[in-house]
Scaffold this motif. Structure first.
Motif, PDB file in Angstrom:
ATOM      1  N   VAL A  76       0.845  -1.195   0.000  1.00 47.97           N
ATOM      2  CA  VAL A  76       0.000   0.000   0.000  1.00 47.97           C
ATOM      3  C   VAL A  76       0.879   1.243   0.000  1.00 47.97           C
ATOM      4  CG1 VAL A  76      -1.895  -1.143   1.213  1.00 47.97           C
ATOM      5  CG2 VAL A  76      -0.160   0.065   2.536  1.00 47.97           C
ATOM      6  N   THR A  77       0.372   2.294  -0.642  1.00 44.24           N
ATOM      7  CA  THR A  77       1.076   3.574  -0.576  1.00 44.24           C
ATOM      8  C   THR A  77       0.748   4.257   0.753  1.00 44.24           C
ATOM      9  OG1 THR A  77      -0.734   4.641  -1.777  1.00 44.24           O
ATOM     10  CG2 THR A  77       1.156   3.873  -3.075  1.00 44.24           C
ATOM     11  N   GLU A  78       1.511   5.257   1.051  1.00 46.30           N
ATOM     12  CA  GLU A  78       1.437   5.895   2.380  1.00 46.30           C
ATOM     13  C   GLU A  78       0.034   6.415   2.711  1.00 46.30           C
ATOM     14  OE1 GLU A  78       1.130   9.536   4.675  1.00 46.30           O
ATOM     15  OE2 GLU A  78       1.317   9.514   2.490  1.00 46.30           O
ATOM     16  N   GLY A  79      -0.741   6.838   1.713  1.00 42.51           N
ATOM     17  CA  GLY A  79      -2.055   7.409   1.985  1.00 42.51           C
ATOM     18  C   GLY A  79      -3.159   6.399   2.232  1.00 42.51           C
ATOM     19  N   PHE A  80      -2.890   5.117   2.012  1.00 46.38           N
ATOM     20  CA  PHE A  80      -3.958   4.116   2.110  1.00 46.38           C
ATOM     21  C   PHE A  80      -4.588   4.090   3.497  1.00 46.38           C
ATOM     22  CE2 PHE A  80      -5.701  -0.085   2.866  1.00 46.38           C
ATOM     23  CZ  PHE A  80      -6.371  -0.372   1.693  1.00 46.38           C
ATOM     24  N   ASP A  99       7.703   5.152   2.025  1.00 43.63           N
ATOM     25  CA  ASP A  99       7.087   4.805   0.745  1.00 43.63           C
ATOM     26  C   ASP A  99       7.902   5.266  -0.455  1.00 43.63           C
ATOM     27  OD1 ASP A  99       4.994   3.541  -0.646  1.00 43.63           O
ATOM     28  OD2 ASP A  99       3.956   5.434  -0.969  1.00 43.63           O
ATOM     29  N   ARG A 100       9.047   5.885  -0.239  1.00 42.92           N
ATOM     30  CA  ARG A 100       9.883   6.303  -1.364  1.00 42.92           C
ATOM     31  C   ARG A 100      10.597   5.094  -1.965  1.00 42.92           C
ATOM     32  NH1 ARG A 100      10.183  11.774  -1.413  1.00 42.92           N
ATOM     33  NH2 ARG A 100       9.842  12.873   0.560  1.00 42.92           N
ATOM     34  N   PRO A 101      10.864   5.096  -3.287  1.00 46.47           N
ATOM     35  CA  PRO A 101      11.640   4.004  -3.881  1.00 46.47           C
ATOM     36  C   PRO A 101      12.976   3.851  -3.169  1.00 46.47           C
ATOM     37  CG  PRO A 101      10.716   5.418  -5.587  1.00 46.47           C
ATOM     38  CD  PRO A 101      10.459   6.112  -4.278  1.00 46.47           C
ATOM     39  N   GLY A 102      13.310   2.631  -2.822  1.00 45.81           N
ATOM     40  CA  GLY A 102      14.543   2.392  -2.083  1.00 45.81           C
ATOM     41  C   GLY A 102      14.453   2.742  -0.620  1.00 45.81           C
ATOM     42  N   GLY A 103      13.244   3.025  -0.125  1.00 42.30           N
ATOM     43  CA  GLY A 103      13.063   3.363   1.288  1.00 42.30           C
ATOM     44  C   GLY A 103      13.263   2.164   2.196  1.00 42.30           C
ATOM     45  N   ASP A 155      -2.130 -10.379   6.094  1.00 42.46           N
ATOM     46  CA  ASP A 155      -1.433 -10.717   7.340  1.00 42.46           C
ATOM     47  C   ASP A 155      -0.447  -9.619   7.711  1.00 42.46           C
ATOM     48  OD1 ASP A 155      -2.562 -13.422   7.655  1.00 42.46           O
ATOM     49  OD2 ASP A 155      -1.388 -13.899   5.861  1.00 42.46           O
ATOM     50  N   VAL A 156       0.233  -9.112   6.695  1.00 42.97           N
ATOM     51  CA  VAL A 156       1.215  -8.049   6.911  1.00 42.97           C
ATOM     52  C   VAL A 156       1.014  -6.979   5.837  1.00 42.97           C
ATOM     53  CG1 VAL A 156       2.914  -9.577   7.965  1.00 42.97           C
ATOM     54  CG2 VAL A 156       2.986  -9.184   5.497  1.00 42.97           C
ATOM     55  N   TRP A 157       1.492  -5.782   6.142  1.00 43.38           N
ATOM     56  CA  TRP A 157       1.379  -4.641   5.229  1.00 43.38           C
ATOM     57  C   TRP A 157       2.776  -4.086   5.006  1.00 43.38           C
ATOM     58  CZ3 TRP A 157      -3.813  -2.923   4.160  1.00 43.38           C
ATOM     59  CH2 TRP A 157      -4.795  -3.588   4.910  1.00 43.38           C
ATOM     60  N   ILE A 158       3.119  -3.814   3.742  1.00 47.10           N
ATOM     61  CA  ILE A 158       4.430  -3.262   3.428  1.00 47.10           C
ATOM     62  C   ILE A 158       4.259  -2.075   2.474  1.00 47.10           C
ATOM     63  CG2 ILE A 158       5.724  -5.387   3.849  1.00 47.10           C
ATOM     64  CD1 ILE A 158       5.647  -5.992   0.901  1.00 47.10           C
ATOM     65  N   PRO A 159       5.204  -1.119   2.479  1.00 44.82           N
ATOM     66  CA  PRO A 159       5.074   0.045   1.592  1.00 44.82           C
ATOM     67  C   PRO A 159       5.197  -0.357   0.126  1.00 44.82           C
ATOM     68  CG  PRO A 159       6.706   0.427   3.337  1.00 44.82           C
ATOM     69  CD  PRO A 159       6.398  -1.029   3.349  1.00 44.82           C
ATOM     70  N   PHE A 160       4.398   0.279  -0.723  1.00 44.39           N
ATOM     71  CA  PHE A 160       4.421  -0.034  -2.156  1.00 44.39           C
ATOM     72  C   PHE A 160       5.709   0.471  -2.803  1.00 44.39           C
ATOM     73  CE2 PHE A 160       0.803  -1.164  -5.183  1.00 44.39           C
ATOM     74  CZ  PHE A 160       1.662  -1.701  -6.125  1.00 44.39           C
ATOM     75  N   GLN A 161       6.161   1.657  -2.426  1.00 40.02           N
ATOM     76  CA  GLN A 161       7.404   2.252  -2.928  1.00 40.02           C
ATOM     77  C   GLN A 161       7.422   2.338  -4.457  1.00 40.02           C
ATOM     78  OE1 GLN A 161      10.531  -0.043  -1.028  1.00 40.02           O
ATOM     79  NE2 GLN A 161      10.322   1.089   0.875  1.00 40.02           N
ATOM     80  N   ILE A 162       6.380   2.944  -5.022  1.00 37.82           N
ATOM     81  CA  ILE A 162       6.272   3.084  -6.476  1.00 37.82           C
ATOM     82  C   ILE A 162       7.229   4.163  -6.965  1.00 37.82           C
ATOM     83  CG2 ILE A 162       4.724   3.727  -8.364  1.00 37.82           C
ATOM     84  CD1 ILE A 162       2.415   2.620  -6.708  1.00 37.82           C
ATOM     85  N   ASP A 163       8.020   3.840  -7.960  1.00 40.01           N
ATOM     86  CA  ASP A 163       8.959   4.794  -8.550  1.00 40.01           C
ATOM     87  C   ASP A 163       8.162   5.835  -9.347  1.00 40.01           C
ATOM     88  OD1 ASP A 163      10.887   6.196  -9.896  1.00 40.01           O
ATOM     89  OD2 ASP A 163      11.848   4.447 -10.799  1.00 40.01           O
TER      90      ASP A 163
END
Length: 245
Positions: A76-80, A99-103, A155-163
């Protein structure tokens, strides 16, 4: 009961009426999954929205001292979380930096996963877990939260980090949710996305078919899809049987 749960019961999210699924449209036909460049353009040109978010469900191998297993991981992106009104039991949710690429590789646990794998111990915050062969640091634990946007509760949530510079139009996809600004109707939102549609056609002329662009539909309608007609027929059939009885 089924029709009530699927068609009529309100979602447990704030201001459901303002939430819409933003879809890619081509030749007048709407498709719910969108490409990552679609999301980037909407994120740059908010137009009728005060927030937009992208999400997708992946299945990753979770490696621990137990037998390795697959878990449902929501990207998910940060705003979700803000759009759908999630809050943490402990720790924090994702930041723009996450959520930044490479974050940072950080993760938020669902309440159910936290209870089953960490016995409800808040000391899970700061611990490391391995997902898909990559190490992640646990930064938060969600209250019981099901926005009903996934085929299976994550089960878990991780940042999408879309370029923001990606030009990948087919390899990866996402689902886009927008929260309309107060007073904006869906019709006004669709009209307001013309600028974003023109920008997409300019950047990706090879993929811009006639009448291509963006469309918005209520988030409930996006979830139900083709099931609405079947459930209405089922309700009519059951009503007829009751009437005969």
């Amino acid at each position: 009961s089924v029709a009530n749960a699927v068609l009529f019961r309100p979602l447990d999210v704030p201001e459901e009426a303002r939430l819409v699924r933003v879809t890619s449209a081509s030749g007048g036909l709407s498709s719910s999954p969108a490409s990552l460049p679609h999301f980037n353009i909407l994120r740059e040109q908010m137009g009728p929205f005060d927030a937009v978010a992208a999400h997708r469900l992946d299945f990753l191998n979770f490696t621990s001292d137990r037998t390795p297993e697959q878990v449902a991981a929501a990207r998910v992106t940060e705003g979700f979380f803000r759009i759908f009104g999630a809050s943490p039991i402990a720790g924090r949710l994702f930041t723009e930096e996450d959520d930044r690429p490479g974050g940072s590789r950080v993760a938020v646990l669902s309440a159910a996963f936290w209870l089953s794998r960490f016995a409800g111990d808040k000391a899970a915050i700061g611990q490391r877990l391995t997902l898909g062969g990559e190490p992640y640091i646990i930064v938060g634990i969600l209250h019981r939260f099901d926005p009903e946007q996934f085929d299976r509760p994550p089960d878990v949530w991780i940042p999408f980090q879309i370029d923001p510079q990606t030009r990948d139009l087919g390899g990866e996809f996402c689902f886009i949710t927008g929260r309309l600004k107060p007073g904006i109707t869906r019709e006004q939102a669709s009209a307001g996305l013309q600028t974003a549609s023109a920008d997409y056609a300019r950047r990706f002329p090879s993929r811009a078919a006639p009448r291509s662009g963006f469309a918005v539909i209520p988030v409930r309608e996006a979830m139900v899809g083709d099931m609405r007609a079947s459930l209405v027929i089922l309700m009519a059939a059951v009503g007829l049987v009751l009437l005969i009885a």
